[in-house]
Design a protein around this motif. Structure first.
Motif, PDB file in Angstrom:
ATOM      1  N   ALA A   1      31.468  46.159  30.136  1.00 60.50           N
ATOM      2  CA  ALA A   1      31.086  45.979  31.535  1.00 60.50           C
ATOM      3  C   ALA A   1      32.300  45.665  32.399  1.00 60.50           C
ATOM      4  CB  ALA A   1      30.059  44.859  31.643  1.00 60.50           C
ATOM      5  N   ARG A   2      32.172  46.026  33.667  1.00 56.81           N
ATOM      6  CA  ARG A   2      33.257  45.814  34.617  1.00 56.81           C
ATOM      7  C   ARG A   2      32.752  45.002  35.802  1.00 56.81           C
ATOM      8  NH1 ARG A   2      34.775  52.271  34.650  1.00 56.81           N
ATOM      9  NH2 ARG A   2      35.411  52.402  32.446  1.00 56.81           N
ATOM     10  N   PRO A   3      33.484  43.954  36.185  1.00 59.29           N
ATOM     11  CA  PRO A   3      33.035  43.173  37.350  1.00 59.29           C
ATOM     12  C   PRO A   3      33.326  43.913  38.647  1.00 59.29           C
ATOM     13  CG  PRO A   3      35.111  42.315  36.528  1.00 59.29           C
ATOM     14  CD  PRO A   3      34.694  43.394  35.566  1.00 59.29           C
ATOM     15  N   THR A   4      32.414  43.828  39.601  1.00 61.38           N
ATOM     16  CA  THR A   4      32.661  44.344  40.940  1.00 61.38           C
ATOM     17  C   THR A   4      33.272  43.222  41.784  1.00 61.38           C
ATOM     18  OG1 THR A   4      30.557  43.648  41.929  1.00 61.38           O
ATOM     19  CG2 THR A   4      30.557  45.715  40.657  1.00 61.38           C
ATOM     20  N   PRO A   5      33.740  43.515  42.977  1.00 60.36           N
ATOM     21  CA  PRO A   5      34.267  42.446  43.843  1.00 60.36           C
ATOM     22  C   PRO A   5      33.171  41.578  44.450  1.00 60.36           C
ATOM     23  CG  PRO A   5      35.113  44.626  44.478  1.00 60.36           C
ATOM     24  CD  PRO A   5      33.962  44.842  43.561  1.00 60.36           C
ATOM     25  N   TYR A   6      31.898  41.879  44.161  1.00 62.55           N
ATOM     26  CA  TYR A   6      30.804  41.293  44.918  1.00 62.55           C
ATOM     27  C   TYR A   6      30.060  40.206  44.153  1.00 62.55           C
ATOM     28  CZ  TYR A   6      31.772  45.624  47.365  1.00 62.55           C
ATOM     29  OH  TYR A   6      32.404  46.643  48.014  1.00 62.55           O
TER      30      TYR A   6
ATOM     31  N   SER B   1      33.734  38.075  47.008  1.00 64.52           N
ATOM     32  CA  SER B   1      34.019  36.676  46.737  1.00 64.52           C
ATOM     33  C   SER B   1      34.897  36.561  45.500  1.00 64.52           C
ATOM     34  CB  SER B   1      32.715  35.900  46.516  1.00 64.52           C
ATOM     35  OG  SER B   1      32.969  34.588  46.061  1.00 64.52           O
ATOM     36  N   ASP B   2      35.704  35.500  45.471  1.00 58.84           N
ATOM     37  CA  ASP B   2      36.532  35.217  44.303  1.00 58.84           C
ATOM     38  C   ASP B   2      35.848  34.260  43.334  1.00 58.84           C
ATOM     39  OD1 ASP B   2      38.621  36.813  45.226  1.00 58.84           O
ATOM     40  OD2 ASP B   2      39.504  35.168  46.389  1.00 58.84           O
ATOM     41  N   LEU B   3      34.652  33.791  43.655  1.00 56.49           N
ATOM     42  CA  LEU B   3      33.941  32.887  42.747  1.00 56.49           C
ATOM     43  C   LEU B   3      33.612  33.611  41.446  1.00 56.49           C
ATOM     44  CD1 LEU B   3      31.419  31.116  45.163  1.00 56.49           C
ATOM     45  CD2 LEU B   3      33.580  30.239  44.299  1.00 56.49           C
ATOM     46  N   GLY B   4      33.672  32.900  40.338  1.00 55.39           N
ATOM     47  CA  GLY B   4      33.387  33.523  39.053  1.00 55.39           C
ATOM     48  C   GLY B   4      34.690  34.011  38.412  1.00 55.39           C
ATOM     49  N   PRO B   5      34.662  35.125  37.646  1.00 55.90           N
ATOM     50  CA  PRO B   5      33.549  36.068  37.560  1.00 55.90           C
ATOM     51  C   PRO B   5      32.451  35.674  36.585  1.00 55.90           C
ATOM     52  CG  PRO B   5      35.364  36.865  36.248  1.00 55.90           C
ATOM     53  CD  PRO B   5      35.845  35.607  36.898  1.00 55.90           C
TER      54      PRO B   5
ATOM     55  N   ARG C   1      28.166  36.989  39.589  1.00 53.72           N
ATOM     56  CA  ARG C   1      29.002  38.142  39.845  1.00 53.72           C
ATOM     57  C   ARG C   1      28.202  39.402  39.526  1.00 53.72           C
ATOM     58  NH1 ARG C   1      33.092  39.168  42.738  1.00 53.72           N
ATOM     59  NH2 ARG C   1      33.702  37.036  42.235  1.00 53.72           N
ATOM     60  N   ILE C   2      28.326  40.447  40.337  1.00 56.36           N
ATOM     61  CA  ILE C   2      27.682  41.724  40.040  1.00 56.36           C
ATOM     62  C   ILE C   2      28.595  42.515  39.105  1.00 56.36           C
ATOM     63  CG2 ILE C   2      26.838  43.903  40.989  1.00 56.36           C
ATOM     64  CD1 ILE C   2      26.165  42.414  43.561  1.00 56.36           C
ATOM     65  N   TRP C   3      28.062  42.911  37.957  1.00 55.00           N
ATOM     66  CA  TRP C   3      28.779  43.720  36.975  1.00 55.00           C
ATOM     67  C   TRP C   3      28.103  45.083  36.872  1.00 55.00           C
ATOM     68  CZ3 TRP C   3      32.640  41.662  33.450  1.00 55.00           C
ATOM     69  CH2 TRP C   3      32.914  40.303  33.646  1.00 55.00           C
ATOM     70  N   THR C   4      28.866  46.075  36.508  1.00 57.20           N
ATOM     71  CA  THR C   4      28.307  47.400  36.240  1.00 57.20           C
ATOM     72  C   THR C   4      28.872  47.918  34.923  1.00 57.20           C
ATOM     73  OG1 THR C   4      30.067  48.531  37.452  1.00 57.20           O
ATOM     74  CG2 THR C   4      28.082  47.952  38.688  1.00 57.20           C
TER      75      THR C   4
END
Length: 351
Positions: free
Chosen positions: A148-153, A196-200, A239-242
């Motif tokens: 999985a890859r984190p998005t910036p969102y 957001s920079d929170l997380g990921p 964090r939104i991941w795809t």
């Protein structure tokens, strides 16, 4: 009895366990949570998902415990309706309630194993990866490139007890951020998404709520009122991941369903729906066909469809969360809204 290991006891995993013939399969569901979640937002069940729920036998309870979504709008941050939309008989149901109903539909013959799965258990006739966007099954059998890859969102969402006014329901599009309001049983389902920079990984919910309130301080009174009621106990922040695209969802006797196969951004509201359809489609095929032909048919029915939705959802997300060209974007939406209104008026006069 054919042994089936389902890794993941979320929507897809429970739906598949409920659909498989208990007289033909020895099913074990592996789930790391000891209990079903108690906090979660409303999911919109589109017609295809409602058909899947009907086959499982819980569409009636879902409708009785859910809410009918009839209309909404894309709105400016101040609440102006830019493009009105009809709900088309969608049913809204909270994620915890949907999981509870799916859990009641699982036959008592299904075994449950509670605990984190770090390596895929062997020895099964079929192993099903229903373990979400960060699927251990996918990484084990499709390789690390499928991780999985984190998005910036960031996605922040929750439920508050007040009921929304019809003129406030919809999705508010701002500069690089969106906010949604929808009716839920006994209150309002809300969600926000922004860079957001929170997380990921772990995101502090209280901190995320504070950031969200500051970001949306200039939005409509309806948005601010909902955020004022939001609490960490009834909210989630993630964090939104795809997942990267996959050309096939099965390898040997291993198959993927739901977010493990096609995790998508939430902009089309189709992730849970497609997970249900995956599970029921796969279950029906396994009940009726030999393994090889069932998995081949599952791929033909589901890969292209879900990958198209994954791409469409990502595109919608980029448009909604764009940090530039808002005037151009909103102008196109207003023109589209006028055309839709004109077409609806002409259809009404022709009856």
């Amino acid at each position: 009895m054919k042994k089936v290991n389902i890794i993941g006891g979320g929507i897809a995993g429970l739906a598949l366990a409920a659909r498989l013939d208990p007289g033909a399969f020895d099913v074990t569901v592996y789930e790391q949570r000891p209990q079903l979640p108690t906090v979660g937002t409303t999911l919109a069940m589109w017609p295809g998902a409602q058909d899947a729920l009907s086959k499982i036998g819980i569409l009636g309870p879902v409708r009785s415990r859910g809410s009918v979504i009839t209309a909404g709008a894309l709105r400016s941050p101040q609440g102006e309706a830019v493009l009105s939309m009809e709900g088309g008989g969608l049913v809204g149901i909270s994620r915890p309630e949907l999981l509870r109903l799916l859990n009641t539909a699982v036959p008592s013959s299904v075994s449950r194993v509670v605990g984190r799965v770090d390596s895929v258990p062997g020895g099964a006739w079929l192993t099903v990866g229903a373990d979400g966007v960060n699927s251990v099954v996918r990484r084990s059998h499709w390789g690390q490139r499928s991780a999985a890859r984190p998005t910036p969102y960031l996605a922040v969402r929750g439920v508050v007890p007040s009921t929304p006014q019809a003129g406030d329901v919809g999705e508010y599009w701002g500069r690089g951020e969106i906010f949604g309001l929808a009716p839920a049983v006994g209150g309002t389902n809300w969600y926000a998404s922004y860079r957001s920079d929170l997380g990921p990984d772990k995101v502090d919910v209280l901190e995320a709520l504070d950031v969200t309130r500051r970001r949306y301080a200039g939005y409509s009174e309806a948005v601010k009122a909902v955020l004022a009621q939001a609490s960490p106990e009834t909210s989630l922040a993630q964090r939104i991941w795809t997942t990267p695209p996959l050309a096939r969802y099965s390898r040997g006797n291993v198959v993927l369903v739901g977010d493990a196969a096609h995790a998508m951004t939430p902009n089309l509201g189709r992730g849970a729906c497609e997970a249900l359809i995956d599970a029921v489609t796969l279950g029906d095929l396994l009940n009726e066909q030999p393994l090889v032909s069932a998995l081949a048919a599952y791929g033909r029915k589901r890969v292209l469809r879900t990958q198209q939705l994954r791409l469409a959802s990502a595109l919608m997300g980029r448009v909604a969360l764009a940090q530039g060209m808002q005037q151009w974007r909103d102008g196109l939406l207003r023109r589209a809204g006028k055309r839709v209104s004109k077409a609806s008026a002409q259809a009404g006069t022709s009856k």
